[in-house]
Design a protein around this motif. Structure first.
Motif, short mmCIF file in Angstrom:
data_model
loop_
_atom_site.label_atom_id
_atom_site.label_comp_id
_atom_site.label_asym_id
_atom_site.label_seq_id
_atom_site.Cartn_x
_atom_site.Cartn_y
_atom_site.Cartn_z
N GLU A 47 27.46 26.83 4.70
CA GLU A 47 27.03 28.14 5.32
C GLU A 47 26.69 29.08 4.25
O GLU A 47 26.10 29.99 4.58
N ARG A 48 27.63 29.10 2.81
CA ARG A 48 27.48 30.18 2.15
C ARG A 48 26.53 30.04 0.81
O ARG A 48 26.08 30.92 0.19
N ALA A 49 26.55 28.60 0.59
CA ALA A 49 25.67 28.34 -0.73
C ALA A 49 24.29 29.10 -0.89
O ALA A 49 24.16 29.73 -1.81
N TYR A 50 23.49 28.81 0.04
CA TYR A 50 22.36 29.25 0.08
C TYR A 50 22.38 30.99 -0.01
O TYR A 50 21.56 31.57 -1.01
N THR A 51 22.96 31.58 0.91
CA THR A 51 22.77 32.96 0.78
C THR A 51 23.73 33.59 -0.44
O THR A 51 23.03 34.64 -0.84
N ASN A 52 24.54 32.80 -1.05
CA ASN A 52 24.99 33.21 -2.34
C ASN A 52 23.85 33.56 -3.40
O ASN A 52 23.85 34.37 -4.03
N ILE A 53 23.09 32.49 -3.44
CA ILE A 53 21.97 32.20 -4.41
C ILE A 53 20.88 33.65 -3.94
O ILE A 53 20.48 34.02 -4.93
N GLY A 102 23.61 19.33 -10.57
CA GLY A 102 23.38 20.88 -10.24
C GLY A 102 22.23 21.24 -9.39
O GLY A 102 22.12 22.10 -8.70
N TYR A 103 21.36 20.06 -9.38
CA TYR A 103 20.35 20.18 -8.45
C TYR A 103 20.52 20.59 -7.08
O TYR A 103 19.60 21.27 -6.37
N LEU A 104 21.58 20.12 -6.58
CA LEU A 104 22.13 20.19 -4.92
C LEU A 104 22.52 21.62 -4.90
O LEU A 104 22.42 22.13 -3.58
N LEU A 105 23.02 22.13 -5.55
CA LEU A 105 24.11 23.52 -5.36
C LEU A 105 23.39 24.51 -4.89
O LEU A 105 23.76 25.12 -3.94
N PRO A 106 22.15 24.90 -5.15
CA PRO A 106 21.38 25.96 -4.42
C PRO A 106 21.11 25.81 -2.95
O PRO A 106 20.98 26.60 -2.03
N TRP A 107 21.24 24.37 -2.31
CA TRP A 107 21.19 24.15 -1.23
C TRP A 107 19.89 24.49 -0.47
O TRP A 107 20.02 25.24 0.94
N ASP A 108 18.83 24.67 -1.17
CA ASP A 108 17.51 25.00 -0.47
C ASP A 108 16.89 23.60 -0.15
O ASP A 108 17.27 22.38 -0.35
N GLN A 109 15.65 23.65 0.52
CA GLN A 109 14.80 22.29 0.78
C GLN A 109 14.57 21.45 -0.45
O GLN A 109 14.89 20.20 -0.27
N ALA A 131 18.29 24.68 3.29
CA ALA A 131 18.09 23.14 3.52
C ALA A 131 18.26 22.93 5.07
O ALA A 131 19.10 23.43 5.87
N ASN A 132 17.29 21.95 5.37
CA ASN A 132 17.22 21.69 6.83
C ASN A 132 17.01 20.22 6.99
O ASN A 132 15.86 19.63 6.67
#
Lengths: 241, 255
Positions: A86-92, A158-165, B76-77
């Motif tokens: 829930e928070r990883a991406y918005t944190n970044i 570390g690559y996964l942590l931003p949680w973007d596409q 991420a989706n």
């Protein structure tokens, strides 16, 4: 002025910290190295050949520098980041848009990580092509291969942590490769992801690996790696005649 | 004091109760004929060099970080695949390999062999001679250069040929899958590795020259595969020129 310097350097406080005099003579230059924890991995005297820039290109030292800078920027990033779906991406996003120098901090960590992978690979090539793995340094080469794999692991987790596409699909592609290995592959993948696909469990595990387990492993093995360089007679450049 | 030998090596003084000797174990030891005369005090030279390296590395990193922003895409989706979906750049060699054979062969068997070979290098070549010098000898330098050129020609050719005439597709249903996906690519790979060794064998190489050939082949091939996967694969994981990607795809956005 020189009176002041003398008063300071002869005070009990100063002398309790530095256990040697001004390093302008052989004895104090030796004591600088042996009585200082940050210097004590160095020998007191080094062979001129091992200092040639075109021999090492400073790659091993650069890898250590980048690791320390990544540790520093990584710790700062931890103040702003929560490893939840829930928070990883918005944190970044918040770090980049609202925190002073937040974008710069993330850039330093990202590009530092890519540089470290590059520098470690080049260091390995340098060691190979100068024949520096030869006896008595065989096991230090093995440790170095371990450090390369740990560096790749640190970057990959570390690559996964931003949680973007980008992170989500890179890790999905990367971990699906592990699944192809017979017997151990699916087990390894299950341990890494904590579930059938990349989700909260994977994020938790990657985070723990990235901020704790892998850096500790790198710090430990790097210490042994450098210590063994000393024990095996310094750089292999000294052997060449 | 009466039992001191009169002729003491290294010591001219008869009053000394000790001698300076060098014990040579497993000759040739490294410090023979290497007296302390070719050394300098590590402080301050090494400390300054390390400071200089720290400042240079930090300056390069800071300059990069001020000029280029780290990429951040949409959140991420799992329901929406990106095209292309790529692993981080240092695994793109592996992902590129997957295009050319069965995943077990390309992503498991060959990488395992490569890691084991890398670990075994100092145990294959365990001669103490020839360390501490780039490529060890002029012959070593020639071997490394020729192998690099060979890999630079053969590996891109293999990628292009296999991409245009993939045996997995052409032989589907004609021969068993194992033959088309594992046996044929595996045999081609083995032939690519063995060919330079056969050439080298005629000139009676030592262990160092054999590992020089194999490591250079591995290293340069890894660069070729990584660059192909990272730079030349676009949407649909098809081959394109990096400057001519469809849909405005930019490989560097994946860093």
């Amino acid at each position: 002025m020189s009176n002041l310097v003398q008063t300071i350097t002869q005070s009990r406080i100063w002398r309790s910290f530095f256990r040697h005099g001004w390093p302008d003579n052989p004895l104090d230059r030796s004591l600088v190295m042996t009585s200082n924890i940050f210097f004590h991995l160095h020998p007191v005297k080094v062979n001129r050949k091992s200092l040639r820039a075109t021999y090492t290109f400073g790659l091993g030292v650069m890898a250590v520098i980048l690791f320390l800078e990544l540790t520093l920027t990584g710790m700062l990033l931890m103040f702003y980041y929560a490893p939840t779906v829930e928070r990883a991406y918005t944190n970044i996003v918040a770090l980049q848009t609202q925190t002073p120098y937040g974008q710069l901090l993330r850039n330093l960590h990202r590009w530092g990580a890519h540089l470290m992978v590059l520098v470690v690979v080049l260091h390995m090539a340098r060691v190979f092509y100068t024949g520096a793995y030869k006896p008595p340094r065989e096991f230090n080469w093995v440790l170095g291969v371990g450090l390369l794999l740990l560096t790749l692991g640190a970057s990959f987790t570390g690559y996964l942590l931003p949680w973007d596409q980008l992170s989500f699909w890179a890790i999905t592609v990367g971990t699906s490769v592990a699944g192809y290995a017979p017997v151990l592959g699916s087990t390894a993948k299950a341990y890494l992801l904590g579930g059938p696909e990349v989700g909260q469990e994977a994020l938790t595990r990657f985070y723990a690996l990235h901020v704790m387990l892998i850096p500790l492993g790198i710090a430990l093995i790097t210490s042994v790696h450098i210590w063994r360089v000393r024990k095996d007679g310094g750089l292999a450049a000294n052997d060449d005649r | 004091m009466t039992n001191i030998p009169t002729r003491t090596p290294f010591s001219k003084s008869s009053g000394k109760t000790y001698t300076l000797v060098e014990l040579v174990h497993r000759a040739p030891a490294q410090m023979i004929d290497h007296g302390p005369e070719n050394t300098v005090f590590a402080f301050p030279v090494v400390a300054l060099l390390e400071l200089l390296l720290t400042l240079s590395v930090s300056a390069v990193l800071l300059f990069m970080s001020l000029t280029i922003n780290a990429p951040l895409e949409e959140i991420a989706n799992p329901n929406q695949t990106t095209d292309p979906a790529k692993a981080p750049w240092y695994f793109m060699g592996l992902q590129e390999m997957l295009e050319h054979g069965h995943p077990t062969l390309m992503a498991v068997v060959i990488p395992t062999i490569l890691v084991l070979f890398t670990l075994a290098i100092p145990y294959i070549d365990n001669d103490r001679q020839g360390s501490g010098r780039w490529f060890t000898s002029e012959r070593g330098k020639r071997i490394a250069r020729n192998t690099a050129i060979y890999a630079l020609l053969v590996m891109p050719a293999f990628i292009l040929l296999d991409n245009s005439f993939p045996p997995r597709e052409l032989l589907r249903g004609v021969v068993p899958d194992f033959v088309a996906q594992t046996l044929i690519p595996g045999t081609i790979m083995a032939a690519i590795v063995i060919a330079p060794l056969l050439v080298l064998r005629r000139s009676k190489p030592n262990a160092r020259e054999v590992v020089l050939t194999l490591f250079t082949l591995m290293f340069v091939s890894a660069i070729v595969f990584t660059l192909t996967g990272f730079l030349f694969r676009g949407p649909g994981f098809e081959l394109y020129w990096p400057w001519n990607m469809p849909d405005g795809y930019n490989p560097f956005m994946n860093l």
